[in-house]
Design a protein around this motif. Structure first.
Motif, short mmCIF file in Angstrom:
data_model
loop_
_atom_site.label_atom_id
_atom_site.label_comp_id
_atom_site.label_asym_id
_atom_site.label_seq_id
_atom_site.Cartn_x
_atom_site.Cartn_y
_atom_site.Cartn_z
N LEU A 79 0.82 -1.21 0.00
CA LEU A 79 0.00 0.00 0.00
C LEU A 79 0.85 1.26 0.00
CD1 LEU A 79 -2.85 -0.92 2.51
CD2 LEU A 79 -3.01 -0.72 0.02
N PHE A 80 1.99 1.20 0.65
CA PHE A 80 2.89 2.34 0.66
C PHE A 80 3.35 2.64 -0.76
CE2 PHE A 80 5.22 4.98 3.63
CZ PHE A 80 6.29 5.44 2.89
N GLY A 81 3.73 1.59 -1.50
CA GLY A 81 4.13 1.79 -2.89
C GLY A 81 2.99 2.31 -3.75
N VAL A 82 1.79 1.79 -3.53
CA VAL A 82 0.62 2.28 -4.27
C VAL A 82 0.43 3.77 -4.03
CG1 VAL A 82 -1.90 2.19 -4.40
CG2 VAL A 82 -0.59 0.07 -4.35
N GLY A 83 0.50 4.17 -2.78
CA GLY A 83 0.27 5.58 -2.45
C GLY A 83 1.26 6.51 -3.12
N PHE A 84 2.54 6.13 -3.11
CA PHE A 84 3.52 7.00 -3.75
C PHE A 84 3.37 7.00 -5.27
CE2 PHE A 84 5.99 6.81 0.27
CZ PHE A 84 6.00 8.18 0.48
N GLY A 85 2.92 5.89 -5.83
CA GLY A 85 2.67 5.87 -7.27
C GLY A 85 1.56 6.83 -7.66
N ILE A 86 0.47 6.82 -6.89
CA ILE A 86 -0.63 7.73 -7.17
C ILE A 86 -0.21 9.18 -6.92
CG2 ILE A 86 -3.00 8.34 -6.58
CD1 ILE A 86 -3.48 5.47 -5.76
N PHE A 87 0.59 9.38 -5.88
CA PHE A 87 1.08 10.73 -5.59
C PHE A 87 1.87 11.29 -6.77
CE2 PHE A 87 4.47 13.54 -4.32
CZ PHE A 87 3.80 14.51 -3.58
N LEU A 88 2.82 10.53 -7.27
CA LEU A 88 3.66 11.03 -8.36
C LEU A 88 2.84 11.27 -9.62
CD1 LEU A 88 6.49 11.77 -9.29
CD2 LEU A 88 6.82 9.38 -9.98
N ARG A 89 1.89 10.40 -9.88
CA ARG A 89 1.05 10.58 -11.07
C ARG A 89 0.29 11.89 -10.99
NH1 ARG A 89 -2.83 5.92 -11.36
NH2 ARG A 89 -4.27 7.28 -10.24
N SER A 90 -0.23 12.21 -9.82
CA SER A 90 -0.95 13.45 -9.64
C SER A 90 -0.01 14.66 -9.68
CB SER A 90 -1.72 13.43 -8.33
OG SER A 90 -2.40 14.64 -8.11
N ALA A 91 1.17 14.53 -9.05
CA ALA A 91 2.13 15.64 -9.02
C ALA A 91 2.59 16.00 -10.42
CB ALA A 91 3.32 15.26 -8.15
N MET A 92 2.67 15.03 -11.31
CA MET A 92 3.09 15.31 -12.68
C MET A 92 2.11 16.22 -13.41
SD MET A 92 4.61 11.65 -14.00
CE MET A 92 6.25 11.13 -13.53
N ARG A 93 0.88 16.27 -12.95
CA ARG A 93 -0.11 17.10 -13.62
C ARG A 93 -0.05 18.55 -13.17
NH1 ARG A 93 -3.33 12.42 -12.72
NH2 ARG A 93 -4.14 13.31 -10.79
N ARG A 94 0.63 18.83 -12.06
CA ARG A 94 0.57 20.18 -11.54
C ARG A 94 1.93 20.76 -11.17
NH1 ARG A 94 -1.70 16.82 -7.50
NH2 ARG A 94 -0.51 16.79 -5.56
N SER A 95 3.00 20.06 -11.49
CA SER A 95 4.32 20.56 -11.17
C SER A 95 5.30 20.18 -12.27
CB SER A 95 4.80 19.99 -9.83
OG SER A 95 6.15 20.32 -9.58
N GLU A 96 6.21 21.09 -12.58
CA GLU A 96 7.26 20.78 -13.54
C GLU A 96 8.36 19.94 -12.91
OE1 GLU A 96 8.58 24.52 -15.08
OE2 GLU A 96 7.06 24.52 -16.67
N ARG A 97 8.36 19.83 -11.59
CA ARG A 97 9.38 19.04 -10.89
C ARG A 97 8.68 18.11 -9.89
NH1 ARG A 97 13.67 23.32 -8.73
NH2 ARG A 97 14.98 21.47 -8.58
N PRO A 98 7.90 17.18 -10.40
CA PRO A 98 7.11 16.33 -9.49
C PRO A 98 7.97 15.46 -8.58
CG PRO A 98 7.05 15.45 -11.72
CD PRO A 98 7.70 16.80 -11.81
N ARG A 99 9.12 15.04 -9.06
CA ARG A 99 9.96 14.17 -8.23
C ARG A 99 10.62 14.93 -7.09
NH1 ARG A 99 9.73 12.06 -13.17
NH2 ARG A 99 9.29 9.81 -13.33
N LEU A 100 10.70 16.25 -7.21
CA LEU A 100 11.18 17.04 -6.08
C LEU A 100 10.19 16.95 -4.92
CD1 LEU A 100 13.13 19.04 -4.78
CD2 LEU A 100 11.86 20.90 -5.91
N LEU A 101 8.89 16.94 -5.23
CA LEU A 101 7.88 16.77 -4.19
C LEU A 101 8.02 15.40 -3.54
CD1 LEU A 101 4.71 18.24 -5.97
CD2 LEU A 101 6.29 19.40 -4.42
N LEU A 102 8.24 14.39 -4.37
CA LEU A 102 8.41 13.04 -3.83
C LEU A 102 9.66 12.95 -2.98
CD1 LEU A 102 7.09 10.25 -3.88
CD2 LEU A 102 8.43 9.71 -5.92
N LEU A 103 10.73 13.61 -3.42
CA LEU A 103 11.97 13.63 -2.64
C LEU A 103 11.74 14.26 -1.27
CD1 LEU A 103 15.05 13.25 -2.43
CD2 LEU A 103 15.29 15.50 -3.52
N ARG A 104 11.04 15.39 -1.24
CA ARG A 104 10.74 16.03 0.04
C ARG A 104 9.93 15.10 0.93
NH1 ARG A 104 8.46 21.63 -2.33
NH2 ARG A 104 10.42 22.65 -2.92
N ARG A 105 9.05 14.38 0.33
CA ARG A 105 8.20 13.48 1.11
C ARG A 105 9.03 12.39 1.77
NH1 ARG A 105 3.12 13.90 1.69
NH2 ARG A 105 1.71 12.17 2.07
#
Length: 397
Positions: A79-105
Protein backbone atom coordinates in the motif's frame (compact mmCIF):
# COMPACT_ATOMS: atom_id res chain seq x y z
CA UNK A 1 -8.93 20.24 -37.82
CA UNK A 2 -8.52 19.94 -34.06
CA UNK A 3 -6.17 17.31 -32.78
CA UNK A 4 -8.32 14.34 -31.64
CA UNK A 5 -5.71 13.47 -29.01
CA UNK A 6 -5.52 16.97 -27.59
CA UNK A 7 -7.97 16.19 -24.83
CA UNK A 8 -5.71 13.41 -23.58
CA UNK A 9 -2.58 15.56 -23.33
CA UNK A 10 -1.65 16.54 -19.77
CA UNK A 11 -1.90 20.21 -18.99
CA UNK A 12 1.50 21.62 -18.07
CA UNK A 13 1.48 23.65 -14.89
CA UNK A 14 2.16 27.34 -15.11
CA UNK A 15 5.86 27.97 -14.67
CA UNK A 16 5.44 30.32 -11.75
CA UNK A 17 2.25 28.93 -10.27
CA UNK A 18 2.54 27.86 -6.64
CA UNK A 19 2.60 24.11 -6.24
CA UNK A 20 -0.11 22.93 -3.87
CA UNK A 21 -2.53 20.05 -3.65
CA UNK A 22 -5.90 20.39 -5.27
CA UNK A 23 -9.22 19.28 -3.89
CA UNK A 24 -9.92 15.58 -4.24
CA UNK A 25 -13.08 14.45 -5.95
CA UNK A 26 -13.28 10.92 -4.68
CA UNK A 27 -11.39 8.61 -2.33
CA UNK A 28 -10.75 4.92 -2.75
CA UNK A 29 -11.96 4.05 0.72
CA UNK A 30 -11.11 0.36 0.31
CA UNK A 31 -7.41 1.29 0.47
CA UNK A 32 -7.95 3.30 3.65
CA UNK A 33 -9.85 0.43 5.25
CA UNK A 34 -7.25 -2.12 4.14
CA UNK A 35 -4.50 0.00 5.67
CA UNK A 36 -6.46 0.28 8.89
CA UNK A 37 -6.86 -3.50 8.87
CA UNK A 38 -3.11 -3.96 8.49
CA UNK A 39 -2.47 -1.44 11.25
CA UNK A 40 -4.62 -3.52 13.61
CA UNK A 41 -2.60 -6.67 12.93
CA UNK A 42 0.80 -5.01 13.20
CA UNK A 43 0.49 -3.85 16.79
CA UNK A 44 0.06 -7.40 18.14
CA UNK A 45 3.67 -8.10 17.12
CA UNK A 46 5.12 -4.61 17.58
CA UNK A 47 4.35 -4.52 21.30
CA UNK A 48 5.99 -7.84 22.33
CA UNK A 49 8.89 -7.22 19.97
CA UNK A 50 9.61 -3.72 21.26
CA UNK A 51 9.17 -4.96 24.82
CA UNK A 52 11.72 -7.72 24.05
CA UNK A 53 9.32 -10.49 24.96
CA UNK A 54 10.74 -12.84 22.31
CA UNK A 55 14.01 -13.29 20.47
CA UNK A 56 12.77 -15.45 17.58
CA UNK A 57 9.40 -16.49 16.19
CA UNK A 58 9.39 -19.88 17.86
CA UNK A 59 9.00 -18.19 21.24
CA UNK A 60 5.69 -16.59 20.23
CA UNK A 61 2.39 -18.22 21.25
CA UNK A 62 1.01 -20.28 18.38
CA UNK A 63 -1.88 -17.92 17.47
CA UNK A 64 0.45 -14.92 17.19
CA UNK A 65 3.04 -16.91 15.29
CA UNK A 66 0.60 -18.44 12.80
CA UNK A 67 -1.83 -15.59 12.17
CA UNK A 68 0.01 -12.34 12.97
CA UNK A 69 3.78 -12.66 12.71
CA UNK A 70 4.84 -11.38 9.30
CA UNK A 71 1.29 -11.49 7.94
CA UNK A 72 0.42 -7.79 7.87
CA UNK A 73 3.57 -5.93 6.87
CA UNK A 74 3.51 -7.15 3.25
CA UNK A 75 0.12 -5.43 2.98
CA UNK A 76 1.58 -2.21 4.37
CA UNK A 77 4.60 -2.35 2.09
CA UNK A 78 2.41 -2.79 -0.97
CA UNK A 79 0.00 0.00 0.00
CA UNK A 80 2.89 2.34 0.66
CA UNK A 81 4.13 1.79 -2.89
CA UNK A 82 0.62 2.28 -4.27
CA UNK A 83 0.27 5.58 -2.45
CA UNK A 84 3.52 7.00 -3.75
CA UNK A 85 2.67 5.87 -7.27
CA UNK A 86 -0.63 7.73 -7.17
CA UNK A 87 1.08 10.73 -5.59
CA UNK A 88 3.66 11.03 -8.36
CA UNK A 89 1.05 10.58 -11.07
CA UNK A 90 -0.95 13.45 -9.64
CA UNK A 91 2.13 15.64 -9.02
CA UNK A 92 3.09 15.31 -12.68
CA UNK A 93 -0.11 17.10 -13.62
CA UNK A 94 0.57 20.18 -11.54
CA UNK A 95 4.32 20.56 -11.17
CA UNK A 96 7.26 20.78 -13.54
CA UNK A 97 9.38 19.04 -10.89
CA UNK A 98 7.11 16.33 -9.49
CA UNK A 99 9.96 14.17 -8.23
CA UNK A 100 11.18 17.04 -6.08
CA UNK A 101 7.88 16.77 -4.19
CA UNK A 102 8.41 13.04 -3.83
CA UNK A 103 11.97 13.63 -2.64
CA UNK A 104 10.74 16.03 0.04
CA UNK A 105 8.20 13.48 1.11
CA UNK A 106 10.85 10.81 1.60
CA UNK A 107 13.17 13.19 3.47
CA UNK A 108 10.37 14.25 5.81
CA UNK A 109 9.52 10.60 6.47
CA UNK A 110 13.17 9.85 7.20
CA UNK A 111 13.29 12.62 9.79
CA UNK A 112 10.13 11.36 11.43
CA UNK A 113 11.50 7.81 11.41
CA UNK A 114 14.72 8.99 12.99
CA UNK A 115 12.78 10.51 15.86
CA UNK A 116 10.64 7.41 16.34
CA UNK A 117 13.74 5.19 16.23
CA UNK A 118 14.82 6.70 19.53
CA UNK A 119 11.67 5.28 21.13
CA UNK A 120 11.09 2.16 19.03
CA UNK A 121 14.35 0.89 17.49
CA UNK A 122 12.56 -1.63 15.28
CA UNK A 123 10.41 0.94 13.43
CA UNK A 124 10.43 1.02 9.63
CA UNK A 125 9.66 4.63 8.78
CA UNK A 126 13.34 5.25 8.21
CA UNK A 127 13.82 2.09 6.08
CA UNK A 128 10.69 3.08 4.15
CA UNK A 129 12.19 6.49 3.37
CA UNK A 130 15.58 5.07 2.39
CA UNK A 131 13.98 2.44 0.15
CA UNK A 132 11.84 5.11 -1.45
CA UNK A 133 14.88 7.25 -2.22
CA UNK A 134 17.05 4.40 -3.49
CA UNK A 135 14.43 2.24 -5.21
CA UNK A 136 11.22 4.08 -6.02
CA UNK A 137 12.72 7.32 -7.30
CA UNK A 138 14.96 5.62 -9.91
CA UNK A 139 12.27 3.10 -10.87
CA UNK A 140 9.65 5.83 -11.26
CA UNK A 141 11.00 6.52 -14.76
CA UNK A 142 9.91 3.06 -15.96
CA UNK A 143 6.50 2.44 -17.55
CA UNK A 144 3.96 0.55 -15.46
CA UNK A 145 4.31 -2.90 -17.04
CA UNK A 146 8.11 -2.82 -16.90
CA UNK A 147 7.91 -1.69 -13.30
CA UNK A 148 5.56 -4.60 -12.54
CA UNK A 149 8.13 -7.07 -13.88
CA UNK A 150 10.91 -5.41 -11.87
CA UNK A 151 8.74 -5.55 -8.76
CA UNK A 152 8.14 -9.28 -9.17
CA UNK A 153 11.85 -9.93 -9.73
CA UNK A 154 12.85 -7.85 -6.70
CA UNK A 155 10.31 -9.66 -4.53
CA UNK A 156 11.61 -13.06 -5.64
CA UNK A 157 15.16 -11.86 -5.03
CA UNK A 158 14.13 -10.71 -1.54
CA UNK A 159 12.78 -14.17 -0.74
CA UNK A 160 15.86 -15.94 -2.10
CA UNK A 161 18.19 -13.61 -0.22
CA UNK A 162 16.65 -14.83 3.05
CA UNK A 163 17.45 -11.64 4.94
CA UNK A 164 14.02 -11.25 6.53
CA UNK A 165 11.01 -9.04 6.09
CA UNK A 166 12.92 -5.94 5.03
CA UNK A 167 14.28 -7.94 2.12
CA UNK A 168 10.75 -7.88 0.68
CA UNK A 169 10.44 -4.13 0.98
CA UNK A 170 12.01 -3.04 -2.37
CA UNK A 171 10.00 -5.54 -4.38
CA UNK A 172 6.66 -4.82 -2.73
CA UNK A 173 7.28 -1.08 -2.97
CA UNK A 174 7.89 -1.46 -6.70
CA UNK A 175 4.86 -3.74 -7.12
CA UNK A 176 2.61 -1.24 -5.38
CA UNK A 177 4.01 1.61 -7.44
CA UNK A 178 3.37 -0.40 -10.62
CA UNK A 179 -0.22 -1.18 -9.60
CA UNK A 180 -0.80 2.54 -9.16
CA UNK A 181 0.69 3.27 -12.58
CA UNK A 182 -1.59 0.65 -14.13
CA UNK A 183 -4.58 2.11 -12.22
CA UNK A 184 -5.47 -1.18 -10.57
CA UNK A 185 -6.84 0.43 -7.37
CA UNK A 186 -9.40 2.37 -9.41
CA UNK A 187 -10.71 -0.87 -10.91
CA UNK A 188 -11.29 -2.86 -7.73
CA UNK A 189 -15.02 -2.78 -8.47
CA UNK A 190 -14.39 -4.82 -11.60
CA UNK A 191 -12.02 -7.34 -10.04
CA UNK A 192 -14.19 -9.77 -8.07
CA UNK A 193 -13.32 -12.78 -10.24
CA UNK A 194 -9.64 -11.94 -10.26
CA UNK A 195 -9.66 -11.37 -6.50
CA UNK A 196 -11.21 -14.79 -5.91
CA UNK A 197 -8.68 -16.43 -8.23
CA UNK A 198 -5.81 -14.68 -6.45
CA UNK A 199 -7.22 -15.69 -3.08
CA UNK A 200 -7.51 -19.37 -4.05
CA UNK A 201 -3.96 -19.41 -5.42
CA UNK A 202 -2.64 -17.69 -2.29
CA UNK A 203 -4.49 -20.10 0.01
CA UNK A 204 -3.13 -23.16 -1.82
CA UNK A 205 0.38 -21.70 -1.69
CA UNK A 206 0.07 -20.96 2.03
CA UNK A 207 -1.19 -24.45 2.87
CA UNK A 208 1.49 -26.19 0.81
CA UNK A 209 4.24 -24.01 2.26
CA UNK A 210 3.05 -24.58 5.81
CA UNK A 211 2.95 -28.32 5.12
CA UNK A 212 6.56 -28.31 3.94
CA UNK A 213 7.62 -26.28 7.00
CA UNK A 214 5.93 -28.66 9.43
CA UNK A 215 7.54 -31.68 7.75
CA UNK A 216 10.91 -30.21 8.55
CA UNK A 217 13.35 -28.40 6.30
CA UNK A 218 16.97 -27.32 6.59
CA UNK A 219 17.50 -24.07 8.48
CA UNK A 220 18.68 -22.37 5.29
CA UNK A 221 15.28 -23.08 3.73
CA UNK A 222 13.14 -22.31 6.78
CA UNK A 223 13.50 -18.54 6.61
CA UNK A 224 12.75 -18.49 2.87
CA UNK A 225 9.72 -20.73 3.30
CA UNK A 226 8.61 -18.46 6.14
CA UNK A 227 8.76 -15.45 3.82
CA UNK A 228 6.72 -17.29 1.18
CA UNK A 229 4.17 -18.19 3.84
CA UNK A 230 4.03 -14.57 4.99
CA UNK A 231 3.40 -13.32 1.45
CA UNK A 232 0.77 -15.96 0.72
CA UNK A 233 -1.06 -15.39 3.99
CA UNK A 234 -0.97 -11.61 3.49
CA UNK A 235 -2.49 -12.11 0.04
CA UNK A 236 -5.24 -14.28 1.55
CA UNK A 237 -5.98 -11.63 4.17
CA UNK A 238 -6.08 -8.89 1.54
CA UNK A 239 -8.44 -10.73 -0.76
CA UNK A 240 -10.70 -11.86 2.07
CA UNK A 241 -10.89 -8.36 3.49
CA UNK A 242 -11.64 -6.72 0.13
CA UNK A 243 -14.40 -9.25 -0.53
CA UNK A 244 -15.77 -8.71 2.99
CA UNK A 245 -16.05 -4.99 2.26
CA UNK A 246 -18.70 -5.83 -0.34
CA UNK A 247 -21.04 -7.05 2.41
CA UNK A 248 -23.15 -5.24 5.01
CA UNK A 249 -20.65 -6.24 7.68
CA UNK A 250 -17.95 -4.72 5.49
CA UNK A 251 -19.73 -1.37 5.52
CA UNK A 252 -19.48 -1.23 9.31
CA UNK A 253 -15.85 -2.36 9.27
CA UNK A 254 -14.99 0.23 6.66
CA UNK A 255 -16.55 3.00 8.76
CA UNK A 256 -14.13 2.22 11.59
CA UNK A 257 -11.02 0.99 9.78
CA UNK A 258 -11.01 3.59 6.99
CA UNK A 259 -10.71 6.36 9.58
CA UNK A 260 -7.80 4.55 11.21
CA UNK A 261 -6.21 4.00 7.81
CA UNK A 262 -6.51 7.65 6.86
CA UNK A 263 -4.55 8.47 10.02
CA UNK A 264 -2.13 5.53 9.71
CA UNK A 265 1.01 7.63 10.20
CA UNK A 266 -0.41 9.33 13.28
CA UNK A 267 -1.78 6.06 14.66
CA UNK A 268 1.44 4.12 14.11
CA UNK A 269 3.59 6.81 15.71
CA UNK A 270 1.03 7.37 18.46
CA UNK A 271 0.85 3.66 19.28
CA UNK A 272 4.55 3.65 20.16
CA UNK A 273 4.06 6.74 22.34
CA UNK A 274 1.45 4.75 24.24
CA UNK A 275 2.71 1.18 24.44
CA UNK A 276 6.36 1.86 25.25
CA UNK A 277 5.74 3.73 28.54
CA UNK A 278 2.60 1.77 29.46
CA UNK A 279 4.26 -1.55 28.67
CA UNK A 280 7.24 -0.60 30.81
CA UNK A 281 5.06 0.45 33.75
CA UNK A 282 2.95 -2.74 33.72
CA UNK A 283 6.03 -4.94 33.46
CA UNK A 284 5.85 -6.28 29.89
CA UNK A 285 9.55 -5.83 29.14
CA UNK A 286 11.41 -9.17 29.13
CA UNK A 287 8.27 -10.91 30.39
CA UNK A 288 6.01 -13.67 29.07
CA UNK A 289 2.75 -11.88 29.91
CA UNK A 290 1.22 -12.53 26.51
CA UNK A 291 -2.37 -12.04 27.64
CA UNK A 292 -1.48 -8.63 29.02
CA UNK A 293 0.29 -7.67 25.79
CA UNK A 294 -2.74 -8.67 23.74
CA UNK A 295 -5.04 -6.74 26.07
CA UNK A 296 -2.86 -3.64 25.73
CA UNK A 297 -2.98 -4.01 21.93
CA UNK A 298 -6.77 -4.21 21.92
CA UNK A 299 -7.11 -1.21 24.23
CA UNK A 300 -4.80 0.95 22.12
CA UNK A 301 -6.63 -0.02 18.92
CA UNK A 302 -9.99 0.77 20.50
CA UNK A 303 -8.73 4.14 21.67
CA UNK A 304 -7.27 4.96 18.25
CA UNK A 305 -10.46 3.92 16.47
CA UNK A 306 -12.53 6.33 18.56
CA UNK A 307 -10.00 9.17 18.30
CA UNK A 308 -9.64 8.72 14.52
CA UNK A 309 -13.39 8.90 13.93
CA UNK A 310 -13.83 11.93 16.17
CA UNK A 311 -10.78 13.75 14.79
CA UNK A 312 -11.84 13.31 11.17
CA UNK A 313 -15.27 14.69 11.95
CA UNK A 314 -13.54 18.04 12.48
CA UNK A 315 -10.34 17.93 10.45
CA UNK A 316 -9.48 16.71 6.97
CA UNK A 317 -6.17 15.12 7.97
CA UNK A 318 -4.52 13.47 10.91
CA UNK A 319 -1.95 15.72 12.66
CA UNK A 320 1.13 13.92 11.33
CA UNK A 321 -0.45 13.48 7.90
CA UNK A 322 -1.00 17.23 7.79
CA UNK A 323 2.58 17.99 8.89
CA UNK A 324 3.89 15.56 6.27
CA UNK A 325 1.76 17.30 3.66
CA UNK A 326 3.15 20.71 4.60
CA UNK A 327 6.71 19.39 4.38
CA UNK A 328 6.01 17.88 0.96
CA UNK A 329 4.84 21.20 -0.49
CA UNK A 330 7.19 23.25 1.69
CA UNK A 331 4.44 25.64 2.68
CA UNK A 332 1.81 26.04 5.37
CA UNK A 333 -1.36 24.30 4.22
CA UNK A 334 -4.76 24.16 5.90
CA UNK A 335 -5.42 21.01 7.91
CA UNK A 336 -8.82 20.77 6.25
CA UNK A 337 -12.36 21.01 7.51
CA UNK A 338 -14.31 17.77 7.64
CA UNK A 339 -17.53 19.74 7.25
CA UNK A 340 -16.46 20.63 3.70
CA UNK A 341 -16.60 16.99 2.69
CA UNK A 342 -19.73 15.44 1.32
CA UNK A 343 -20.49 12.63 3.75
CA UNK A 344 -21.63 10.41 0.91
CA UNK A 345 -21.88 6.70 1.50
CA UNK A 346 -19.29 4.05 0.82
CA UNK A 347 -19.59 3.18 -2.83
CA UNK A 348 -16.22 2.93 -4.52
CA UNK A 349 -13.30 0.58 -4.17
CA UNK A 350 -15.03 -2.77 -3.77
CA UNK A 351 -18.70 -2.49 -4.44
CA UNK A 352 -21.54 -0.55 -2.91
CA UNK A 353 -20.00 -0.24 0.55
CA UNK A 354 -16.56 1.11 -0.16
CA UNK A 355 -16.51 4.60 -1.67
CA UNK A 356 -16.66 8.02 -0.08
CA UNK A 357 -16.57 11.42 -1.67
CA UNK A 358 -14.43 14.20 -0.27
CA UNK A 359 -13.75 17.83 -1.00
CA UNK A 360 -11.89 18.94 2.09
CA UNK A 361 -8.29 18.56 0.93
CA UNK A 362 -6.24 16.43 -1.42
CA UNK A 363 -5.08 12.90 -0.82
CA UNK A 364 -3.62 9.94 -2.55
CA UNK A 365 -6.86 8.02 -2.64
CA UNK A 366 -8.17 10.55 -5.13
CA UNK A 367 -9.69 8.31 -7.76
CA UNK A 368 -10.17 11.06 -10.31
CA UNK A 369 -6.73 12.53 -10.02
CA UNK A 370 -7.37 15.89 -8.45
CA UNK A 371 -5.85 15.55 -5.02
CA UNK A 372 -2.71 15.53 -2.97
CA UNK A 373 -2.10 11.94 -3.67
CA UNK A 374 -0.21 10.62 -0.75
CA UNK A 375 -1.42 12.20 2.38
CA UNK A 376 -3.74 9.35 3.16
CA UNK A 377 -2.81 6.38 1.03
CA UNK A 378 0.90 6.97 0.53
CA UNK A 379 0.96 7.71 4.17
CA UNK A 380 0.50 4.07 4.90
CA UNK A 381 3.33 3.22 7.19
CA UNK A 382 4.08 0.38 9.48
CA UNK A 383 6.12 -0.94 12.33
CA UNK A 384 9.25 -3.02 12.19
CA UNK A 385 10.51 -5.00 9.27
CA UNK A 386 11.20 -8.51 10.40
CA UNK A 387 13.13 -11.61 9.70
CA UNK A 388 11.45 -14.31 7.71
CA UNK A 389 8.80 -11.90 6.54
CA UNK A 390 8.09 -10.93 10.12
CA UNK A 391 7.45 -7.66 11.81
CA UNK A 392 10.81 -7.24 13.49
CA UNK A 393 14.39 -6.72 12.47
CA UNK A 394 15.49 -9.11 15.20
CA UNK A 395 12.98 -11.92 14.93
CA UNK A 396 13.24 -14.93 12.68
CA UNK A 397 10.49 -16.55 10.64
Amino acid sequence: MPDPDASRQPTRPARHAPVAPKQPKQRITALDALRGFALCGIIFINIPQTMEMFAYAGQLPAPLRLFFYGRFYPIFYLLFGVGFGIFLRSAMRRSERPRLLLLRRFVALALLGGVLHLLQPGEVLLPFAITGLLVLLPLSYLPGRALLVVGVLLTVAGVLAGVGGLGLLPGLFALGFALAELRVPERLDESRGRLIGLGVAALVTALLTYGVITLGAPDVAQIRLGMVLSLATAACYTVGFLLLLRTRIGAALSWVLASMGRMALTNYFGAALLFVPIGTVIGLRDSSSWDLAVLLSVCILGFQAVVSILWLRTFGYGPLEWAWRCATYWRWLPIGDARARDGGGHVNGVGAHARTRATGGGDDNDRTGGGDDSDRTGGGVGGSGGDGGGEGGRAGA
